[in-house]
Design an enzyme around this catalytic site. Structure first.
Site, PDB file in Angstrom:
ATOM      1  N   ASP A   1       7.660   8.040  -6.055  1.00  0.00           N
ATOM      2  CA  ASP A   1       7.603   6.622  -5.448  1.00  0.00           C
ATOM      3  C   ASP A   1       8.591   6.555  -4.331  1.00  0.00           C
ATOM      4  O   ASP A   1       9.963   7.124  -3.956  1.00  0.00           O
ATOM      5  CB  ASP A   1       8.302   6.459  -6.598  1.00  0.00           C
ATOM      6  CG  ASP A   1       8.017   4.815  -6.435  1.00  0.00           C
ATOM      7  OD1 ASP A   1       9.250   3.837  -5.793  1.00  0.00           O
ATOM      8  OD2 ASP A   1       7.369   4.154  -7.089  1.00  0.00           O
TER       9      ASP A   1
ATOM     10  N   ASP B   1       3.151  -1.160   4.644  1.00  0.00           N
ATOM     11  CA  ASP B   1       1.475  -0.017   4.449  1.00  0.00           C
ATOM     12  C   ASP B   1       1.642   0.766   5.543  1.00  0.00           C
ATOM     13  O   ASP B   1       0.670   2.327   5.436  1.00  0.00           O
ATOM     14  CB  ASP B   1       0.277  -1.115   5.374  1.00  0.00           C
ATOM     15  CG  ASP B   1      -0.066  -2.202   4.411  1.00  0.00           C
ATOM     16  OD1 ASP B   1       0.459  -1.685   3.270  1.00  0.00           O
ATOM     17  OD2 ASP B   1      -0.753  -2.436   5.039  1.00  0.00           O
TER      18      ASP B   1
ATOM     19  N   GLU C   1       2.938   2.019  -4.423  1.00  0.00           N
ATOM     20  CA  GLU C   1       3.951   3.741  -3.601  1.00  0.00           C
ATOM     21  C   GLU C   1       4.406   4.596  -4.094  1.00  0.00           C
ATOM     22  O   GLU C   1       5.304   5.032  -3.669  1.00  0.00           O
ATOM     23  CB  GLU C   1       5.276   2.269  -2.984  1.00  0.00           C
ATOM     24  CG  GLU C   1       6.147   2.092  -4.546  1.00  0.00           C
ATOM     25  CD  GLU C   1       5.905   0.980  -5.091  1.00  0.00           C
ATOM     26  OE1 GLU C   1       7.337   0.660  -6.035  1.00  0.00           O
ATOM     27  OE2 GLU C   1       5.803   0.657  -5.054  1.00  0.00           O
TER      28      GLU C   1
END
Length: 574
Positions: A306, A323, A349
């Site tokens: 993560d 992004d 994410e």
């Protein structure tokens, strides 16, 4: 999109013909069934757009001088750009010089950046979803059109002229007619006039139900194609029908490339290009079946990672940078892993790496190598942006399912974040890490504890949407998990998820692992000085309490962290 905003058809025509190739030195283009003149507007705009792009500094090259830009355009004149317009621009520049560009200065005035309210941010999020849907329709179908509730055209895609020989100028700003898109039953050779009330459009508007059918579609004259036709009502506020959309796919020209493209769209994450969640779980299920078939003699491990403080990156640098962080991270993972390993974006994410023939120790070493590479790499394309990630590693057991293996790896990931982030947690660390209270950051609010046989969990989520939209997302989460709202008052909500077994014990499935959730909303505003812009923070605090007889803290932690992952996906989605 411009059609939906009722932009003048002349402007739309100019933009859609902007990059049509010129036929030699003539200025005309081919459209279905006819040849039309290419207007002067798009020819001028094409040259101006290209000239501006060549002059502008790019990350990968310097901006060209005027002479270099004109020379480059002249090399492509005759087919891509109108030579007479290029030479006119050059003469204009030679006569008036830099005064030609005096009107562009206002676009670079940073002090005039407008404030964006939360309401506008919500509108932008909805508009982004709308554009995303249009892009998917454009990729998957040969043509589509959208009508409002009064059967007036709102959108006529650029594929529809090829299916009907009707250009956009003849369609927009008028009502739908049954002869615009002539459809006939696939099994009939003759064409009988279809009654208006029997058309798929009218039936969808009347009943509110989607329809699918294979039809023959007349392209022009006596030319027909086989097509799949999807007709769906557009549902607005209050469950009222706001319009209808019809999607058409030409079955007569489906090629292996089309099949491959559609397969890739179904299997890959559209942003990063790695496997999406469905494909990842499907591949993991296959590997688990092989693992069980060999009685666990071969190893199989899962790495869950993560991006640390990803929301802070989005808030500080914008979603475009966020992004790019995900794209760069996915590329790094692809370069640093082996060919047989499966990389997938699990949501937001979060990424998962499935490692066949890899035991727990080797997977931990792999995760540490990836963590170090991420920490030392330039990710996101922003100077000074430091990106780190937390990792959780779990190895398959003989009783594992896809869900149980991922949940254990996810639990390890959350414990890595609770212990300070930018670290790796493995299964053997669960007992010591589950009760760790974070002390490295004020943002870390994860706590798991036990008192008199009852387990407690708490976490906090910062959201960017208003209370009303956050409540709508929370309702969707409750519906997805078949929860029950036990109590509700302003800013607070009590929810129960799951039911215990007959004797009060927790079962193996999530529906048999009951927990009570207490959710509260808090809004704060702060500014360090009178001159500093006041920032609004919206915090959702989540507390969970076990119900029934729980086997142990690791089971409770896995259940809570799985719920938190899903809840964050709902609350922080756009």
């Amino acid at each position: 999109m411009l059609q939906a905003f009722h932009t003048d058809p002349t402007v739309i025509s100019m933009l859609t013909t902007l990059h049509h190739d010129l036929s030699g030195s003539s200025a005309h283009i081919e459209v279905p069934g006819q040849q039309i003149d290419l207007p002067l507007g798009p020819r001028i705009l094409a040259v101006a757009d290209a000239y501006d792009s060549l002059n502008t500094v790019k990350p990968y090259r310097r901006g060209m001088t005027h002479a270099e830009s004109i020379s480059t355009l002249l090399e492509k004149s005759g087919r891509r750009y109108d030579e007479s317009i290029i030479r006119t621009l050059n003469r204009w520049y030679e006569n008036e010089g830099s005064a030609l560009f005096r009107l562009t200065e206002s676009f670079y005035d940073a002090e005039r950046t407008p404030e964006i309210s939360q309401e506008h941010r919500d509108d932008i999020a909805l508009l982004s979803q709308f554009i995303g849907v249009l892009c998917q329709f454009q990729q998957l179908y040969d043509g589509f059109f959208l009508l409002d509730a009064r059967e007036n055209y709102c959108i006529w895609s650029d594929g529809m002229p090829g299916l009907t020989a009707l250009p956009v100028q003849q369609v927009l700003r008028r009502s739908w007619q049954t002869t615009d898109v002539l459809l006939a039953p696939a099994a009939e050779d003759s064409v009988a006039a279809t009654e208006r009330d029997d058309t798929m459009i009218v039936q969808a508007l009347r009943t509110g139900r989607s329809q699918f059918a294979s039809r023959r579609c007349r392209v022009s004259g006596n030319t027909w194609i086989k097509a799949d036709v999807y007709t769906m009502p557009v549902i607005g506020p209050g469950q009222k029908i706001a319009g209808v959309i019809q999607l058409i796919r030409n079955k007569s020209r489906v090629s292996p490339d089309d099949v491959g493209r559609l397969t890739k769209l179904a299997m890959c994450d559209s942003l990063t290009g790695v496997a999406n969640r469905g494909q990842l779980e499907s591949r993991l299920r296959q590997l688990l079946e092989e693992f069980h078939a060999q009685d666990g003699t071969r190893s199989l491990s899962v790495i869950f990672l993560d991006v640390d403080h990803f929301k802070r990156i989005n808030d500080t640098h914008g979603h475009q940078v966020g992004d790019q962080v995900l794209i760069d991270l996915a590329r790094l993972l692809q370069h640093e892993t082996y060919s047989l390993e499966v990389i997938g974006r699990y949501g937001g994410e979060e990424f998962v790496i499935v490692c066949p023939d890899t035991d727990l120790d080797a997977a931990v070493r792999r995760a540490e190598r990836l963590r170090t590479s991420i920490m030392k790499s330039s990710i996101g394309g922003i100077t000074g942006l430091s990106v780190t990630s937390s990792f959780g590693v779990a190895a398959a057991r003989r009783i594992d399912t896809v869900q149980s293996l991922l949940e254990r790896a996810d639990t390890c990931l959350y414990n890595a974040k609770a212990a300070g982030r930018n670290r790796t947690c493995r299964e053997s660390d669960l007992d010591s890490a589950a009760t760790v209270e974070p002390g490295h950051s004020d943002d870390d609010k994860i706590r798991i504890s036990e008192s008199n046989g009852v387990f407690h969990f708490s976490d906090r989520v910062e959201v960017s949407t208003s209370l009303e939209i956050t409540a709508m997302k929370l309702r969707a989460f409750i519906s997805e998990h078949r929860g029950v709202v036990v109590d509700q008052e302003k800013g607070k909500m009590q929810i129960r998820l799951g039911t215990p077994g007959f004797f009060g014990h927790w079962g193996k499935t999530a529906s048999r692992q009951p927990v009570d959730l207490s959710i509260s909303f808090e809004t704060t505003r702060n500014g360090r000085s009178p001159q500093e812009k006041i920032r609004t923070h919206r915090i959702v605090t989540v507390e969970m309490r076990s119900q029934g007889k729980v086997p142990g803290m690791d089971h409770f932690a896995a259940r809570c962290l799985s719920l938190m992952r899903d809840l964050k996906a709902f609350l922080q989605s756009s």
